[in-house]
Write an enzyme that holds these catalytic residues in place. Structure first.
Site: not given
Ligand code: AGP
Length: 613
Positions: A2, A27, A100-101, A490, A493, A608
């Site tokens: 928050c 945020r 916040n918290g 990690k 990607e 994302k």
């Molecule tokens: C993780 O670093 C990736 N960005 C990707 O594998 C992600 O975990 C996957 O798309 C699942 O996303 P979600 O947890 O929002 O379902």
């Protein structure tokens, strides 16, 4: 997380509040609101959705007051709606408060206040604090707002940054903090409070950074900082040299590095407050009763994608070990096409930090069509999965801006371990005392992760060696295998370095052919029942000339193996170890990616949240 802003001065408060909230939009939030002292009382305007909804509220025009507080809410307790949005007021509208918290003992405090006749208007832990302060001031009309805040703060367990205004003191804003950031500053005749520096950077670069259990009283340009007992203390002042973008990252180079370093705090938020101090029982807010009949399920499926699939793998080990229920795990995009066998006695756990991943949503919907019970483990309150599931366990990781998951992964493991322990508790496969002991052990995870993050020298040095590598391998057995999988993901990607993970015992069944001089091989050899076997697999790699990198507990006997690098991590239960062990691999990937000039927060080709199947 928050966002908090507060203003008291000789100008109209609303423009400062809205400008400060706009600077905190990065945020992530789902509702916003302001409260302004109007002379006769306190006016509150709150809107679900983005700041624009609040800014377009007609009521704002009438708010001419010069003292006010504002908030953007990332929902943790209670879904996003106007009633749950901040600011919150006490029953007599004597005070208004933003927070916040996470207040871990909010249930107990709410019950105490309700027993005293207080009626609540929201589902939030924050309103409990507002009602508590209002209750204290109603009981003692001579009690000053700052003293009421200090008294209330002593009753709170958990994390809080607060900003409070009171009808009886039109020029005063009181702030208090424990474990959640709060800064104060002055600009001309005005005094300012904020949960994060970007909110006040346009007004001042000279800020007071509150420490835990400190309270600040702001009247225009006058700031007084006290301890929780009311003793005036020397305010910790600092001059901010960051630009706005750096300030949004908390001074870190990237959001990913900031989020990696947020893990101790957000793990504490996810794990904290789960043990009922009276009964010793593990209490999952979202599963206060076994209303979904989870006690009698005879099979569990976990469905997830990517990083969430890796945390789901840890859940498989944990649920089978503690709750003694057979668990299958599927990549969500495969699940419904393989004709899985499930029925009303099946529990399907959908793991998704966003709660919006199309593959996982589809898998959960399919499960519900077959009458299975669905529990979602997600980081976003009121996300699609949270809304559609029969029950939800929330990770309290706060918004994750970087495309690559880090803090949401470790919080998922913690939440899934708690779910496994809760299932063991309701099914009687563990005594409550055993559950309590394990939860106590979980409470040490934030500090253990902090210890890993406190010294990254070895990791940074190793990353320099990997800079030009073409391939890397990650090995782990048991719950360390998901750690290896996540470490490899990690690396892939964010640094685009090809990396593969295998169960340690699997390498000799083919992939060992790929090992030759200096191919880096990371092996997770932290304490486990398969420790010795894992080391023998490491020896197979060493015999082929591979570069041996070990994630190990201090004092580990490597049985004659001479590793090229050791990342020492604190020892913990092997079903909790992925939380600690994976952090060092997050940082390894980060440093390799930066050495290779990659855009860590926005890797190529990735999104994302993948909202397409
Ligand atoms: C993780 O670093 C990736 N960005 C990707 O594998 C992600 O975990 C996957 O798309 C699942 O996303 P979600 O947890 O929002 O379902």
């Amino acid at each position: 997380m928050c966002g908090i802003v507060a203003y008291t001065g000789d100008g109209r408060a609303v423009p400062y509040l809205l400008d400060g909230l706009a600077r905190l939009e990065y945020r992530g939030y789902d509702s916003a609101g302001v409260a302004v002292h109007s002379g006769a009382g306190i006016d509150v305007v709150r809107r679900t959705g983005k700041l624009a909804a609040l800014e377009s509220a007609a009521e704002l025009d009438a708010l001419g007051g010069t003292t006010g507080i504002g908030h953007t809410r990332w929902a943790t307790h209670g879904k996003p709606c106007d009633a749950n949005a901040h600011p919150h007021v006490d029953a007599a509208r004597r005070i208004a408060l933003v927070h916040n918290g996470i207040i871990e003992n909010h249930h107990e405090l709410r019950a105490e206040l309700e027993a005293g006749g207080v009626e609540f208007g929201s589902d939030t832990d924050t309103e409990v604090v507002a009602q508590l302060i209002g209750h204290l001031m109603a009981r003692d009309p001579d009690l000053r707002l700052a003293d009421a805040v200090r008294t209330a703060a002593k009753r709170l367990d958990g994390a809080f940054a607060l900003a409070v205004i009171a009808v009886d003191d039109p020029d005063l804003v009181v702030g208090a903090r424990r474990a959640a950031p709060l800064v104060a500053g002055t600009s001309g005749a005005a005094g300012l409070l904020a949960s994060d520096i970007p909110a006040i950077l346009a007004e001042t670069r000279d800020v007071v950074v509150l420490d835990d259990d400190q309270v600040v009283e702001v009247r225009g340009p006058d700031l007084v900082v006290t301890d929780i007992d009311g003793e005036v203390v020397e305010a910790r002042r600092t001059h901010i040299t960051w630009d706005l973008e750096a300030a949004e990252k908390g001074g870190y180079e990237t959001f990913m590095l900031k989020e990696i370093h947020e893990q101790p705090r957000v793990l504490a938020d996810t794990i904290g407050g789960r043990l009922d101090t009276d009964t010793g029982q593990l209490v999952l807010d979202e599963l206060r009763t076994d209303e979904h009949g989870l006690k009698t399920v005879d099979k569990v499926f976990v469905v997830a994608c990517g990083t969430s699939y890796h945390s789901g793998l840890v859940a498989k080990y944990a649920i089978e070990h503690w709750a003694r229920i057979p668990v299958e795990i599927d990549v969500a995009s495969e699940f419904r096409y393989r004709d899985p066998v499930l029925d009303a006695q099946t529990l399907v756990i959908g793991v998704s930090q966003s709660g919006e991943t199309a593959d996982t949503i589809a898998a959960c919907r399919y499960a519900q069509e077959l009458k299975a019970k669905v529990v979602a483990v997600t980081n976003v309150v009121d996300s699609t999965m949270a809304r559609e599931a029969d029950a939800v366990i929330y990770t309290h990781a706060g918004p994750e801006v970087s495309v690559a998951a880090s803090k949401t992964f470790t919080c998922q493991i913690a939440a899934l371990d708690l779910l496994a322990l809760w299932l063991a508790q309701v099914r009687g496969t563990l005594y409550s005392s055993e559950v309590a002991t394990l939860v106590d052990q979980m409470h040490r995870l934030p500090d253990q992760v902090a210890a890993v993050l406190a010294d990254l020298t070895e990791v940074e040095a190793e990353a320099a060696v990997w800079k030009d590598a073409a391939d890397a391998f990650y090995l782990g057995r048991g719950p360390a295998f998901p750690t290896a999988l996540e470490g490899a993901l990690k690396m892939k990607e964010i640094s685009y370095l090809h990396a593969e993970a295998y169960p340690s015992g699997e390498l000799k069944h083919g992939p060992l052919a790929l090992i030759d001089d200096d191919v880096p091989v990371v092996s997770v050899v932290t304490a486990s029942k398969v420790h010795a076997k894992t080391l023998s697999n490491v020896a197979e790699v060493a015999a082929r000339g591979g570069r041996i990198v070990l994630v190990a507990n201090p004092g580990t006997d490597f049985g004659g193996i001479e590793p090229d690098r050791v990342f020492e991590v604190p020892e913990t239960h092997e079903l909790f170890a992925p939380v600690v062990d994976s952090v060092v691999l997050q940082v390894l990937a980060y440093y390799v990616a930066t050495a290779r000039g990659c855009n860590v927060d926005k890797p190529r080709n990735l999104a994302k949240t993948v909202t397409v199947e």
